[in-house]
Motif scaffolding. Structure first.
Motif, mmCIF file in Angstrom:
data_model
loop_
_atom_site.group_PDB
_atom_site.id
_atom_site.type_symbol
_atom_site.label_atom_id
_atom_site.label_comp_id
_atom_site.label_asym_id
_atom_site.label_seq_id
_atom_site.Cartn_x
_atom_site.Cartn_y
_atom_site.Cartn_z
ATOM 1 N N HIS A 47 2.250 10.908 6.243
ATOM 2 C CA HIS A 47 1.310 11.167 5.682
ATOM 3 C C HIS A 47 0.437 9.835 4.598
ATOM 4 C CE1 HIS A 47 3.699 15.365 4.222
ATOM 5 N NE2 HIS A 47 2.676 15.263 5.905
ATOM 6 N N ILE A 48 1.013 9.191 4.439
ATOM 7 C CA ILE A 48 1.080 8.147 3.704
ATOM 8 C C ILE A 48 0.167 7.446 5.087
ATOM 9 C CG2 ILE A 48 2.089 5.837 2.694
ATOM 10 C CD1 ILE A 48 4.647 7.232 1.778
ATOM 11 N N GLU A 49 0.733 6.986 6.337
ATOM 12 C CA GLU A 49 0.218 6.355 7.005
ATOM 13 C C GLU A 49 -1.343 6.762 7.463
ATOM 14 O OE1 GLU A 49 2.748 7.022 10.139
ATOM 15 O OE2 GLU A 49 3.409 5.136 10.060
ATOM 16 N N ILE B 145 1.138 4.169 -2.912
ATOM 17 C CA ILE B 145 0.862 5.582 -2.482
ATOM 18 C C ILE B 145 1.940 5.989 -2.923
ATOM 19 C CG2 ILE B 145 0.434 7.181 -0.850
ATOM 20 C CD1 ILE B 145 -1.158 5.353 0.952
ATOM 21 N N ARG B 146 3.624 6.089 -3.289
ATOM 22 C CA ARG B 146 4.136 7.046 -3.455
ATOM 23 C C ARG B 146 4.505 6.782 -5.244
ATOM 24 N NH1 ARG B 146 8.318 8.436 0.143
ATOM 25 N NH2 ARG B 146 8.600 7.164 2.630
ATOM 26 N N ILE C 190 -3.420 5.725 4.651
ATOM 27 C CA ILE C 190 -3.615 3.903 4.351
ATOM 28 C C ILE C 190 -5.558 4.003 5.783
ATOM 29 C CG2 ILE C 190 -2.959 2.085 5.344
ATOM 30 C CD1 ILE C 190 -0.160 2.768 3.829
ATOM 31 N N SER D 219 8.048 11.510 -5.398
ATOM 32 C CA SER D 219 8.004 11.040 -4.008
ATOM 33 C C SER D 219 8.249 12.267 -2.957
ATOM 34 C CB SER D 219 7.912 9.698 -4.103
ATOM 35 O OG SER D 219 8.806 9.399 -3.727
ATOM 36 N N LYS E 176 6.134 9.751 5.401
ATOM 37 C CA LYS E 176 5.268 8.536 5.681
ATOM 38 C C LYS E 176 4.489 8.688 6.485
ATOM 39 C CE LYS E 176 7.250 4.718 9.244
ATOM 40 N NZ LYS E 176 6.804 4.959 10.535
ATOM 41 N N ILE F 11 5.901 13.640 -0.571
ATOM 42 C CA ILE F 11 5.072 12.582 0.325
ATOM 43 C C ILE F 11 5.723 12.048 1.399
ATOM 44 C CG2 ILE F 11 5.252 10.940 -0.231
ATOM 45 C CD1 ILE F 11 1.678 12.095 0.384
ATOM 46 N N LYS G 132 1.014 -1.318 -0.255
ATOM 47 C CA LYS G 132 0.337 0.137 -0.398
ATOM 48 C C LYS G 132 0.741 0.849 -0.363
ATOM 49 C CE LYS G 132 -3.946 -1.799 2.812
ATOM 50 N NZ LYS G 132 -4.677 -1.502 3.964
ATOM 51 N N ALA G 133 1.752 1.429 0.285
ATOM 52 C CA ALA G 133 2.202 2.223 0.893
ATOM 53 C C ALA G 133 2.935 2.745 -0.332
ATOM 54 C CB ALA G 133 3.746 2.601 1.880
ATOM 55 N N ARG G 134 3.904 1.890 -0.938
ATOM 56 C CA ARG G 134 4.675 1.781 -2.003
ATOM 57 C C ARG G 134 4.142 1.980 -3.541
ATOM 58 N NH1 ARG G 134 10.191 0.414 -3.758
ATOM 59 N NH2 ARG G 134 11.386 0.408 -1.978
#
Length: 338
Positions: A300-302, A282-283, A305, A293, A298, A296, A278-280
């Motif tokens: 922000h990614i959390e 999004i980036r 998700i 990327s 960490k 953005i 998921k994290a990958r």
């Protein structure tokens, strides 16, 4: 000639040749803008490419030198590079800037200001001369120093990859050569490069890594730390490439619509993915929208998700001023903010 009888210069040339072939750094007909400061690394690179362009590979070289004006030796270094180019009939471009003023204006450090100005100038010369690539003289030691710096900054896996041999139109033919090999090449070929004495001063983080941290580790823990870190870099790079491939594969499966300023994917299928994918993903989506990327983080990614996992429609967040993430009608919309 047996390999054991080769000079240091010949060994370095063979190593650089292998690097160029392995990563396909130079192709027939290329026109290279070579960044040359006048130090051992860049002069070694220039001298090697000059000989190759004449005898081995069919390409053209242009030299670009940026005078930062930070040290009294700067003018001497510019003259040294200019004289080398005149002697060898190489096209030469130079520019002078006030790095301290640039740093003050942009509220950044002088190192970062110098780096920004350098790449801006190199790209100017690239466009002006209709060149195809920019050649930078980063070596294996630079790479290891960068990995240490990234570790100290709390970088993720991408930071442990270090400096890539090729990125876009930028190539680094010396990236698999150690600094002592480069210095030997300069000595054997009587190049007499200029030495930047500030590299010996521990006023910058990189200098502290180079002059204090790595020598201490070599003395007290592991004399082969350069090779050890190189192996780590190779392992991380391969694993990173695999994960990136997985993200691209997921993108193709989940994609609903891709526009210049908006990408839409399936919500349900996204939530079924492993968190790391998921994290990958999004980036990867951010990179497709913005070309990078870096905007953005960490956290922000959390947050993205978490927003998606709640599976509630018509909810959105703006992780930064450039992007809006909207969950609506079982879809996730990544939208560029004008």
């Amino acid at each position: 000639m047996k390999r054991q009888n080769w000079t240091e210069s010949q060994l370095l040339c063979k190593k650089v040749e292998n690097t160029i072939l392995k990563y396909q750094l130079i192709e027939k007909g290329d026109k290279l803008v070579v960044a040359v400061s006048g130090g051992p690394d860049s002069i070694c690179l220039l001298d090697y490419l000059r000989q190759c362009s004449q005898f081995n590979l069919s390409f053209h070289i242009i030299v670009a030198h940026l005078n930062h004006g930070l040290r009294k030796e700067a003018d001497e270094e510019e003259e040294y590079v200019k004289n080398y180019c005149e002697k060898n009939e190489i096209e030469f471009y130079a520019k002078r800037i006030d790095v301290e003023k640039l740093a003050h204006t942009n509220k950044i450090g002088t190192e970062e200001a110098g780096r920004m100005a350098r790449y801006e100038f190199l790209n100017e010369v690239l466009v002006q001369t209709d060149a195809t690539k920019i050649a930078i003289a980063h070596n294996k030691n630079d790479n290891i120093e960068t990995i240490f710096l990234n570790l100290l900054r709390g970088s993720g896996v991408e930071g442990l990859k270090g400096i890539e041999p090729k990125r876009g139109n930028i190539i680094r033919p010396l990236i698999e050569c150690e600094r002592f090999e480069i210095e030997k090449y300069c000595e054997e070929n009587q190049l007499q490069p200029r030495i930047d004495k500030t590299n010996l001063e521990n006023i910058y983080q990189r200098n502290k890594i180079r002059n204090i941290v790595i020598p201490y580790i070599q003395k007290e823990f592991n004399p082969n730390i350069i090779k050890t870190m190189e192996r780590l870099c190779d392992i991380v790079t391969k694993e990173d490439e695999y994960m990136e491939h997985q993200a691209q594969d997921s993108y193709q499966k989940l994609l609903i619509d891709e526009k210049e300023s908006e990408i839409t994917i399936h919500l349900k299928e996204f939530n079924l993915l492993e968190t790391v994918i998921k994290a990958r993903l999004i980036r990867y989506i951010i990179k497709r929208l913005f070309g990078s990327s870096k905007s953005i983080e960490k956290i922000h990614i959390e947050d993205i998700i978490k927003l998606c996992s709640n599976n509630v429609g018509n909810k959105y967040l703006t992780p930064n001023k450039n992007i809006k993430v909207l969950v609506k009608e079982k879809k996730i919309h990544f939208i560029m903010i004008a």
